[in-house]
Design a protein around this motif. Structure first.
Motif, PDB file in Angstrom:
ATOM      1  N   VAL A  10       8.872  -8.363  28.104  1.00 25.39           N
ATOM      2  CA  VAL A  10       8.091  -7.207  27.636  1.00 25.39           C
ATOM      3  C   VAL A  10       8.613  -6.755  26.279  1.00 25.39           C
ATOM      4  O   VAL A  10       7.832  -6.497  25.343  1.00 25.39           O
ATOM      5  N   GLU A  11       9.935  -6.633  26.138  1.00 21.32           N
ATOM      6  CA  GLU A  11      10.535  -6.222  24.857  1.00 21.32           C
ATOM      7  C   GLU A  11      10.149  -7.204  23.744  1.00 21.32           C
ATOM      8  O   GLU A  11       9.803  -6.796  22.640  1.00 21.32           O
ATOM      9  N   GLN A  12      10.212  -8.472  24.058  1.00 18.97           N
ATOM     10  CA  GLN A  12       9.878  -9.492  23.053  1.00 18.97           C
ATOM     11  C   GLN A  12       8.407  -9.381  22.629  1.00 18.97           C
ATOM     12  O   GLN A  12       8.080  -9.488  21.453  1.00 18.97           O
ATOM     13  N   ASN A  13       7.522  -9.156  23.587  1.00 18.09           N
ATOM     14  CA  ASN A  13       6.086  -9.095  23.286  1.00 18.09           C
ATOM     15  C   ASN A  13       5.700  -7.814  22.533  1.00 18.09           C
ATOM     16  O   ASN A  13       4.896  -7.849  21.609  1.00 18.09           O
ATOM     17  N   LYS A  14       6.268  -6.690  22.946  1.00 13.85           N
ATOM     18  CA  LYS A  14       5.880  -5.411  22.331  1.00 13.85           C
ATOM     19  C   LYS A  14       6.582  -5.174  20.992  1.00 13.85           C
ATOM     20  O   LYS A  14       6.085  -4.409  20.170  1.00 13.85           O
ATOM     21  N   LYS A  15       7.725  -5.763  20.800  1.00 14.71           N
ATOM     22  CA  LYS A  15       8.491  -5.642  19.552  1.00 14.71           C
ATOM     23  C   LYS A  15       8.662  -4.182  19.103  1.00 14.71           C
ATOM     24  O   LYS A  15       8.462  -3.845  17.945  1.00 14.71           O
ATOM     25  N   ARG A  16       9.032  -3.337  20.054  1.00 19.37           N
ATOM     26  CA  ARG A  16       9.307  -1.937  19.725  1.00 19.37           C
ATOM     27  C   ARG A  16      10.610  -1.856  18.942  1.00 19.37           C
ATOM     28  O   ARG A  16      11.348  -2.841  18.842  1.00 19.37           O
ATOM     29  N   SER A  17      10.926  -0.694  18.444  1.00 25.60           N
ATOM     30  CA  SER A  17      12.144  -0.554  17.632  1.00 25.60           C
ATOM     31  C   SER A  17      13.373  -0.926  18.468  1.00 25.60           C
ATOM     32  O   SER A  17      13.450  -0.611  19.654  1.00 25.60           O
TER      33      SER A  17
END
Length: 160
Positions: A10-17
């Motif tokens: 999820v972190e990789q896909n959303k690329k949030r800060s």
């Protein structure tokens, strides 16, 4: 662990800060979780190995007792009491380790000793039958023939 992997995806896909740092933290958490699992597995395996070595010791003691007392009927109750386990558990351990119960092991050892005596002595078959723990020579001869496919006399002839 699966949840950690999904969080990283999820972190990789959303690329949030700070997604890279979050993924690294999840990787560290995953690594420590794997280490815990490995240590638990290792501890369990060592416990099983320790228990297994105790079982092997019991089986070896039982086999030694049976060899030393081959002419006597095996006292399964005495053997199990000496090792602080039930007769049923003793039979189960022996069967698991050797493929034979106490009685089957006794017969196996008696037949092997009879083979040695037949090949290396001039004792009569009746004497040999008694030396290996069979009071009834005809039962001994039937058992020997069933196990080896030849009578004690035929077996002895092979060595003369």
């Amino acid at each position: 662990m699966l949840q950690l992997l999904e969080d990283m995806a999820v972190e990789q896909n959303k690329k949030r800060s700070a997604f890279g740092k979050m993924i690294r933290l999840d990787l560290i958490k995953l690594l420590f979780t794997l280490i815990r699992c490995y240590e638990e597995w290792l501890y369990r395996d060592q416990y099983t190995l320790g228990q297994r070595s105790e079982w092997v010791m019991i089986v070896n003691c039982v086999q030694q007792y049976l060899l030393e007392n081959i002419e006597r009927k095996p006292d399964i109750a005495l053997l199990s009491k000496a090792h602080h386990i039930s007769s049923r558990h003793l039979n189960r351990l022996l069967k698991q380790d050797t493929g034979m119960t106490v009685m089957e092991m006794t017969q196996h050892l008696r037949i092997n000793k009879a083979k040695l005596l037949l090949a290396n002595t001039n004792d009569s078959i009746v004497e040999i039958s008694r030396k290996v723990g069979y009071e009834d020579p005809s039962f001994f001869m039937k058992l020997f023939t069933r196990n080896l496919g030849s009578s004690p006399a035929q077996y002895r002839k092979k060595f003369r």
